[in-house]
Design a protein around this motif. Structure first.
Motif, PDB file in Angstrom:
ATOM      1  N   PHE A   1      -1.411   2.071   7.243  1.00 33.97           N
ATOM      2  CA  PHE A   1      -0.373   2.758   6.459  1.00 33.97           C
ATOM      3  C   PHE A   1      -0.077   2.043   5.145  1.00 33.97           C
ATOM      4  CE2 PHE A   1       0.807   3.865  10.933  1.00 33.97           C
ATOM      5  CZ  PHE A   1       0.500   5.214  10.843  1.00 33.97           C
ATOM      6  N   ASN A   2      -0.873   1.019   4.809  1.00 33.64           N
ATOM      7  CA  ASN A   2      -0.587   0.223   3.614  1.00 33.64           C
ATOM      8  C   ASN A   2      -1.117   0.937   2.369  1.00 33.64           C
ATOM      9  OD1 ASN A   2      -0.067  -1.706   1.772  1.00 33.64           O
ATOM     10  ND2 ASN A   2      -1.405  -3.287   2.659  1.00 33.64           N
ATOM     11  N   SER A   3      -0.255   1.092   1.375  1.00 29.91           N
ATOM     12  CA  SER A   3      -0.661   1.850   0.191  1.00 29.91           C
ATOM     13  C   SER A   3      -1.328   0.984  -0.858  1.00 29.91           C
ATOM     14  CB  SER A   3       0.565   2.538  -0.430  1.00 29.91           C
ATOM     15  OG  SER A   3       1.474   1.563  -0.875  1.00 29.91           O
TER      16      SER A   3
ATOM     17  N   TRP B   1       0.871  -6.154   1.900  1.00 27.56           N
ATOM     18  CA  TRP B   1       1.650  -4.937   2.145  1.00 27.56           C
ATOM     19  C   TRP B   1       2.324  -4.485   0.856  1.00 27.56           C
ATOM     20  CZ3 TRP B   1       1.878  -1.363   5.705  1.00 27.56           C
ATOM     21  CH2 TRP B   1       2.942  -0.450   5.675  1.00 27.56           C
ATOM     22  N   GLU B   2       2.179  -3.204   0.502  1.00 28.23           N
ATOM     23  CA  GLU B   2       2.781  -2.691  -0.723  1.00 28.23           C
ATOM     24  C   GLU B   2       3.782  -1.597  -0.406  1.00 28.23           C
ATOM     25  OE1 GLU B   2       0.371  -2.327  -4.667  1.00 28.23           O
ATOM     26  OE2 GLU B   2       0.654  -0.324  -3.837  1.00 28.23           O
ATOM     27  N   GLY B   3       3.393  -0.676   0.465  1.00 25.97           N
ATOM     28  CA  GLY B   3       4.291   0.426   0.819  1.00 25.97           C
ATOM     29  C   GLY B   3       3.603   1.341   1.799  1.00 25.97           C
ATOM     30  N   PHE B   4       4.369   2.296   2.318  1.00 23.77           N
ATOM     31  CA  PHE B   4       3.850   3.190   3.346  1.00 23.77           C
ATOM     32  C   PHE B   4       3.113   4.363   2.724  1.00 23.77           C
ATOM     33  CE2 PHE B   4       4.128   6.812   6.150  1.00 23.77           C
ATOM     34  CZ  PHE B   4       3.740   6.288   7.365  1.00 23.77           C
ATOM     35  N   THR B   5       1.944   4.688   3.275  1.00 20.98           N
ATOM     36  CA  THR B   5       1.229   5.868   2.797  1.00 20.98           C
ATOM     37  C   THR B   5       0.406   6.470   3.927  1.00 20.98           C
ATOM     38  OG1 THR B   5      -0.318   6.723   1.177  1.00 20.98           O
ATOM     39  CG2 THR B   5      -0.802   4.559   2.076  1.00 20.98           C
ATOM     40  N   LEU B   6       0.182   7.766   3.828  1.00 25.01           N
ATOM     41  CA  LEU B   6      -0.716   8.428   4.773  1.00 25.01           C
ATOM     42  C   LEU B   6      -2.037   8.770   4.106  1.00 25.01           C
ATOM     43  CD1 LEU B   6       1.690  10.867   6.669  1.00 25.01           C
ATOM     44  CD2 LEU B   6       0.534   8.854   7.601  1.00 25.01           C
ATOM     45  N   ASP B   7      -2.202   8.232   2.880  1.00 27.37           N
ATOM     46  CA  ASP B   7      -3.369   8.626   2.090  1.00 27.37           C
ATOM     47  C   ASP B   7      -4.692   8.329   2.780  1.00 27.37           C
ATOM     48  OD1 ASP B   7      -2.013   9.798   0.127  1.00 27.37           O
ATOM     49  OD2 ASP B   7      -2.201   8.166  -1.340  1.00 27.37           O
TER      50      ASP B   7
ATOM     51  N   PHE C   1     -10.003  13.086   6.026  1.00 25.31           N
ATOM     52  CA  PHE C   1     -10.157  14.515   6.282  1.00 25.31           C
ATOM     53  C   PHE C   1     -10.492  15.277   5.004  1.00 25.31           C
ATOM     54  CE2 PHE C   1      -7.537  13.257   9.947  1.00 25.31           C
ATOM     55  CZ  PHE C   1      -8.374  13.695  10.948  1.00 25.31           C
ATOM     56  N   GLY C   2     -10.693  14.529   3.880  1.00 25.75           N
ATOM     57  CA  GLY C   2     -11.048  15.180   2.622  1.00 25.75           C
ATOM     58  C   GLY C   2      -9.881  15.882   1.953  1.00 25.75           C
ATOM     59  N   LEU C   3      -8.651  15.518   2.328  1.00 29.00           N
ATOM     60  CA  LEU C   3      -7.490  16.127   1.696  1.00 29.00           C
ATOM     61  C   LEU C   3      -7.192  15.407   0.384  1.00 29.00           C
ATOM     62  CD1 LEU C   3      -5.278  16.377   4.908  1.00 29.00           C
ATOM     63  CD2 LEU C   3      -6.591  18.208   3.811  1.00 29.00           C
ATOM     64  N   THR C   4      -6.368  16.027  -0.457  1.00 32.39           N
ATOM     65  CA  THR C   4      -6.060  15.415  -1.749  1.00 32.39           C
ATOM     66  C   THR C   4      -5.171  14.196  -1.544  1.00 32.39           C
ATOM     67  OG1 THR C   4      -4.183  16.904  -1.945  1.00 32.39           O
ATOM     68  CG2 THR C   4      -6.214  17.549  -3.067  1.00 32.39           C
ATOM     69  N   THR C   5      -5.454  13.140  -2.321  1.00 35.22           N
ATOM     70  CA  THR C   5      -4.692  11.897  -2.236  1.00 35.22           C
ATOM     71  C   THR C   5      -4.444  11.375  -3.636  1.00 35.22           C
ATOM     72  OG1 THR C   5      -6.686  10.573  -2.229  1.00 35.22           O
ATOM     73  CG2 THR C   5      -5.829  11.236  -0.084  1.00 35.22           C
TER      74      THR C   5
ATOM     75  N   LEU D   1      -5.538   8.578  -4.394  1.00 34.60           N
ATOM     76  CA  LEU D   1      -6.600   7.613  -4.594  1.00 34.60           C
ATOM     77  C   LEU D   1      -7.633   8.147  -5.573  1.00 34.60           C
ATOM     78  CD1 LEU D   1      -7.052   6.989  -0.793  1.00 34.60           C
ATOM     79  CD2 LEU D   1      -5.797   5.533  -2.387  1.00 34.60           C
ATOM     80  N   SER D   2      -8.209   7.193  -6.319  1.00 35.99           N
ATOM     81  CA  SER D   2      -9.270   7.612  -7.230  1.00 35.99           C
ATOM     82  C   SER D   2     -10.583   7.655  -6.461  1.00 35.99           C
ATOM     83  CB  SER D   2      -9.371   6.616  -8.394  1.00 35.99           C
ATOM     84  OG  SER D   2      -9.858   5.397  -7.910  1.00 35.99           O
ATOM     85  N   GLU D   3     -11.570   8.296  -7.037  1.00 39.65           N
ATOM     86  CA  GLU D   3     -12.871   8.475  -6.405  1.00 39.65           C
ATOM     87  C   GLU D   3     -13.470   7.146  -5.943  1.00 39.65           C
ATOM     88  OE1 GLU D   3     -15.610  11.125  -4.951  1.00 39.65           O
ATOM     89  OE2 GLU D   3     -13.691  11.521  -5.918  1.00 39.65           O
ATOM     90  N   SER D   4     -13.333   6.109  -6.803  1.00 40.71           N
ATOM     91  CA  SER D   4     -13.989   4.839  -6.510  1.00 40.71           C
ATOM     92  C   SER D   4     -13.326   4.100  -5.359  1.00 40.71           C
ATOM     93  CB  SER D   4     -13.982   3.942  -7.756  1.00 40.71           C
ATOM     94  OG  SER D   4     -12.642   3.618  -8.078  1.00 40.71           O
ATOM     95  N   GLN D   5     -12.072   4.476  -5.034  1.00 39.54           N
ATOM     96  CA  GLN D   5     -11.383   3.769  -3.960  1.00 39.54           C
ATOM     97  C   GLN D   5     -11.709   4.340  -2.591  1.00 39.54           C
ATOM     98  OE1 GLN D   5      -7.638   4.480  -5.646  1.00 39.54           O
ATOM     99  NE2 GLN D   5      -7.529   2.529  -6.717  1.00 39.54           N
ATOM    100  N   ILE D   6     -12.312   5.536  -2.579  1.00 43.77           N
ATOM    101  CA  ILE D   6     -12.584   6.179  -1.309  1.00 43.77           C
ATOM    102  C   ILE D   6     -13.974   5.808  -0.842  1.00 43.77           C
ATOM    103  CG2 ILE D   6     -12.790   8.379  -0.131  1.00 43.77           C
ATOM    104  CD1 ILE D   6     -10.779   9.467  -2.112  1.00 43.77           C
ATOM    105  N   TYR D   7     -14.032   5.300   0.358  1.00 45.23           N
ATOM    106  CA  TYR D   7     -15.274   4.776   0.870  1.00 45.23           C
ATOM    107  C   TYR D   7     -16.074   5.860   1.591  1.00 45.23           C
ATOM    108  CZ  TYR D   7     -18.461   1.413   2.855  1.00 45.23           C
ATOM    109  OH  TYR D   7     -19.563   0.704   3.189  1.00 45.23           O
ATOM    110  N   VAL D   8     -15.360   6.681   2.338  1.00 49.02           N
ATOM    111  CA  VAL D   8     -16.046   7.764   3.029  1.00 49.02           C
ATOM    112  C   VAL D   8     -16.290   8.857   2.004  1.00 49.02           C
ATOM    113  CG1 VAL D   8     -15.953   9.421   4.915  1.00 49.02           C
ATOM    114  CG2 VAL D   8     -14.885   7.194   5.158  1.00 49.02           C
TER     115      VAL D   8
END
Lengths: 300, 371, 273
Positions: C32-34, C42-48, C54-58, C60-67
């Motif tokens: 849950f760490n943002s 720890w920075e803050g809570f996120t569900l990103d 699940f490929g939903l909008t976040t 996060l930038s493209e480069s931060q997403i590993y999957v």
């Protein structure tokens, strides 16, 4: 004339046909082929040539066998390291689980079921994820260094991951339940009246432990040690993730032979050495401790 | 009986069944056993544990094969007929009630597997529960019932199928003493009421005497004697039967001479005994049997009218209604007599006192000695 | 036992539970760490992270997403589900039949079968894995979901066998005789008496087989084809390439699922007749 015994035999045959086919064709035959492969000449680009070739074993055990041509002591070193680490893992899991089993056995009724449930549950957590948790903890920017640094204990991050320590830590964590359950089973069977009888007869707590508690829980200790040792010895996932290239175990060498070096006969020979070790241990166990203990101690 | 050519319901002919012991030996559980079960009778298989009676019951039920011999129902062999096709039902020693089914479904099980129409099934289940005095218990689970009630469910579950023969394996052994005695009478009445032959296996001779029309005494895989309770008690076929049913004094000896129908037996200890019997010639080896209650203890040792024996009292045992007198004959062999208990002690009857034991030669029993 | 040593033991027990659960809890917290730069701080809570797998909008930038491809992850999940379902059902049937055969009959090879069934459970995974690999390749089978299912059945059948055998051992054999005595044939007896009695064992065995199959990495690693990656293999591949925060979210989802299945199984086993 059909007899009752005759129709029972027919039913027995029907019940055992599936398992006979499955274990015959997909267990015994593959093991036989693997044994055969370990004596064949490795071909170029993978594959084998069909002539007798004892040097797969020679590469590992060459000097002791008097054959030094392509003997490389690194394989014996790795085998010995695997044995040493597996032994360390057995000792550590035993040290952790033995008191824990007594702790759980002191509860009663619903609470006991609940505590037992809590202890058993992590066992069902995915193995790869439990290893991953230790990557999070042990890596240079991991949780342990974070805590130690912010507490001022250390200035620079400790290099724990990719050492034997991290491999042992990971193996201990994933194998704890294998040790806990057999020990717990034998502690549960221990009659508290026996401990009281020993105290009543004038034995000190240490004497009671040494002469009554330990002998009666020994079957669980030995069973647990065996079923911890076996997966620790042949493991390649934990060393691959927590040991990196520095702490290779025999499992990693086998994996390399099959998926990188494409030398299947050599990999099969190494696997035969693991299998041989395990079978010898099992044989000693069955002959010394008696039957049924392994099956009962395993995940059931 | 539907078929008049077969007087017997069930006939067992020369049945042999051997088992391998763990040590590698071979034990004959059934050794040339022949037995007939008549229609509408209460027959008990009586014997010590390991005598083969349970093996015989299981062979009849269809749980065991015979090595040799056959079992015929109405003259037709049952060889190869599995248990589920035999018109017999069993009351198991453990009752074997299905724990996942309630009482009504347990009782209805046999009817359900025959796919009886629902209303008939329900009516027969209700009637069977009424028969055993458990109306209203249909929805309970077996483990909510007492041992005696479970026993009744097991009976109802078997009887509801209207078997040709009901097999009962030690049916009362799990009950406590009082309940057991009540159930003995009840079982007998039930058998009379339903008109089905009962074949009961038991090791309890008292139970067998109370319930049975006939008793088959078994030992060592063989039938020793078949007869009414009176026959097996009064005229046992051999020393084993005499000893297993009731208390008896048995002395091995030889017919010394005959005087008309009176046999004079000389025991191996040299004592002379008299018995009325026409069955043995002089010189024959016999076992002489007399029951304790047939012996009169003459403390005063008055002049002999009946034949008598000199004995020395060893021990007196008070058993409520009676007083057991344990004594020894002149040759040292033990003898037991029974005295109707009196409130005041019998004068002169004490350990160590010499007594005369009188008996009537008409009621004693001579048996052929066993080899 | 004295009160003080009891307290020491209780403290030890607490530490033991902490050792078991803290590493898992750590993953849960970080999932849950943002903080996208340093996942350990720890920075803050996120569900990103959950959204991204699940490929939903976040945010996060493209480069931060590993999957990069949700499809690959979902394919791995699908493969795992197919394998675990097929392997657990097949091995439950085989293991139960074997348990029935060995529990209700005496025959000369009984001990041989009992020993043979223990072997796949105690054999090191890697040995079984490469033996199956050599066998499948040598016999000309194409590595894929089918070979994984067959390979899993080899050791899962033993687990089901052990659990169902324990249940059968606790069952009164006279119940089956009573059923036959009341006119039920072998099949009816099995369906109406034996099966209801051993059902908790059968279901428990099936659930255990399902979980072990779902979790198996080593054997699957050797006998999976290129297009039959299962979820553990997928995660293993991700971990070999470096740790990225989405793994936390995937791990937690998988853990929750296994715990629910395991808890169901343990509950069924604790329920006794």
């Amino acid at each position: 004339m059909t007899t009752l015994a005759g129709s029972r035999r027919l039913r027995l045959a029907a019940l055992l046909t599936p398992v006979t086919l499955l274990l015959g064709s997909c267990f015994l035959v593959p093991l036989g082929i693997m044994a055969l492969y370990s004596f064949l000449t490795p071909g170029l680009y993978g594959g084998v040539e069909w002539n007798f070739y004892p040097y797969n074993y020679g590469r590992v055990l060459g000097a002791p066998l008097g054959d030094v041509e392509d003997f490389d002591p690194v394989y014996i070193e790795i085998l010995l390291r695997s044995l040493r680490l597996a032994g360390t893992v057995v000792v550590l899991t035993l040290a952790v689980c033995y008191p824990a089993a007594f702790w759980v056995s002191r509860f009663h009724g619903e609470r006991k079921s609940f505590v037992l449930f809590l202890v058993t549950l992590p066992f069902f957590a995915s193995l790869i994820i439990r290893v991953y948790a230790w990557m999070l903890i042990l890596r240079p920017t991991g949780f342990l260094n974070l805590v130690l640094e912010s507490a001022g204990v250390i200035d620079a991050p400790l290099q724990i991951i990719f050492t034997e320590v991290s491999v042992v830590a990971g193996l201990v964590y994933i194998l704890l339940p294998f040790m806990f359950l057999p020990i717990y089973a034998s502690v549960e069977k221990l009659d508290p009246a026996l401990v009281q009888a020993s105290e009543d007869l004038g034995a000190t707590p240490w004497q009671t432990f040494r002469r009554v508690v330990l002998p009666l829980t020994l079957p669980g200790v030995i069973g647990g040690s065996l079923i911890v040792f076996i997966p620790a010895f042949g493991n390649f996932v934990v060393p691959a993730l927590l040991g990196g290239a520095k702490v290779m175990l025999v499992g990693n060498i086998i994996e390399q032979q099959f998926l990188a070096a494409r030398n299947w006969p050599f990999g099969a020979a190494l696997a035969m050495l693991i299998l041989g070790t395990v079978l010898v241990l099992m044989l000693i166990y069955v002959l010394r401790i008696g039957r049924g203990g392994v099956a009962a101690g395993a995940k059931a | 009986m539907s078929d008049q050519t077969h007087a017997n319901l069930l006939e067992i002919g020369a049945a042999v069944r051997t088992f391998r012991t763990p040590e590698g030996g071979i034990v004959a559980a059934l050794d040339e056993v022949g037995l007939a079960v008549r229609a509408n009778e209460f027959l008990t298989l009586l014997g010590p544990s390991g005598c083969g009676k349970t093996t015989l019951l299981r062979a009849i039920a269809g749980f065991e094969d015979l090595d040799r011999g056959d079992i015929r129902l109405d003259g037709v062999s049952l060889a190869g007929v599995p248990a589920y096709r035999r018109p017999f039902n069993t009351v198991f020693q453990s009752y074997a009630l299905f724990p996942h089914l309630n009482v009504a479904d347990n009782v209805g099980y046999g009817l359900d597997v025959k796919q009886l129409a629902r209303h008939e099934r329900d009516a027969r289940v209700a009637a069977a529960l009424t028969l055993v005095g458990l109306e209203g218990y249909g929805r309970r689970k077996p483990k909510q019932l007492s041992g005696g009630q479970q026993q009744r469910v097991a009976l109802a579950r078997a009887l509801v199928n209207r078997p040709r023969l009901l097999l009962l394996d030690e049916p009362l052994s799990a009950l406590d003493r009082n309940l057991r005695q009540a159930m003995q009478i009840e079982l007998k009445n039930l058998q009379h009421e339903v008109g089905i032959s009962f074949l009961v296996v038991t090791h309890d001779q008292e139970e067998a005497l109370v319930m049975s029309d006939r008793i088959a005494v078994m030992n060592g895989g063989r039938i020793q004697q078949v007869g009414t309770p009176g026959e097996v008690y009064d005229t046992p076929a051999n020393r084993f039967v005499a000893g297993f049913i009731g208390v008896s004094n048995v002395y091995a000896g030889t017919i010394d001479r005959r005087d008309g129908s009176l046999c004079i037996v000389r025991t191996d200890g040299g004592i002379e005994l008299w018995a009325r019997s026409a069955a043995f010639a002089a010189g024959a080896r016999v076992d002489f049997m007399i029951r304790p209650e047939q012996i009169r203890v003459d403390v005063a040792r008055t002049a002999a009218q009946a034949p008598g024996l000199e004995a020395t009292v060893e021990r007196l045992v008070f058993v409520g209604a009676d007083l057991q007198v344990h004594a020894r004959l002149a040759d040292g062999s033990p003898v037991q007599a029974l005295v109707r208990h009196r409130r005041t002690p019998v004068e002169g009857l004490a350990p160590g006192s010499a007594v005369r034991l009188e008996y009537d030669p008409e009621v004693v029993h001579l048996m052929a000695a066993q080899p | 036992m004295s009160r003080r040593s009891g307290r020491v033991l209780d403290a030890y027990g607490a530490a033991f539970l902490l050792l078991l659960y803290a590493p898992i809890a750590l993953i849960l917290v970080y999932s849950f760490n943002s903080n996208v730069v340093n996942m350990m701080a720890w920075e803050g809570f996120t569900l990103d992270w959950y959204r991204s797998i699940f490929g939903l909008t976040t945010r996060l930038s493209e480069s931060q997403i590993y999957v990069h491809s949700t499809e690959a992850l979902l394919a791995a999940v699908r493969h795992s589900a197919i394998v675990a379902l097929c392997a657990s059902m097949l091995s439950t049937a085989i293991g139960t039949a074997t348990a029935l055969g060995l529990a209700r009959h005496d025959f000369r090879l009984k001990r041989v079968y009992q020993g043979l069934l223990v072997l796949p459970m105690v054999m090191p995974d890697i040995v079984l894995g490469i033996a199956l690999l050599i066998f499948f390749v040598g016999a000309g089978f194409k590595l894929g979901l089918t070979t994984i299912v067959v390979g899993h059945c080899v050791f899962l059948s033993s687990y089901v066998f052990v659990i169902v055998s324990a249940r059968l051992a606790g069952m009164n054999t006279e119940l089956e005789e009573a059923s036959a005595d009341l006119g039920a044939g072998p099949w009816t007896t099995f369906r109406r008496v034996t099966l209801p009695q051993i059902m908790p064992g059968v279901v428990g065995g099936a659930l255990l087989a399902f979980i072990i199959s779902l979790d198996d990495l080593v054997i699957t690693y050797f006998i999976a084809g290129v297009d039959s990656t299962t979820l553990p293999l997928f995660i293993y591949g991700m971990l070999r390439r470096g740790i990225k925060p989405e793994i936390n979210a995937i791990a937690i989802l998988l853990l929750v699922f296994s715990f629910v299945v395991a808890a169901t199984g343990l509950w069924l086993r604790s329920r006794r007749q």
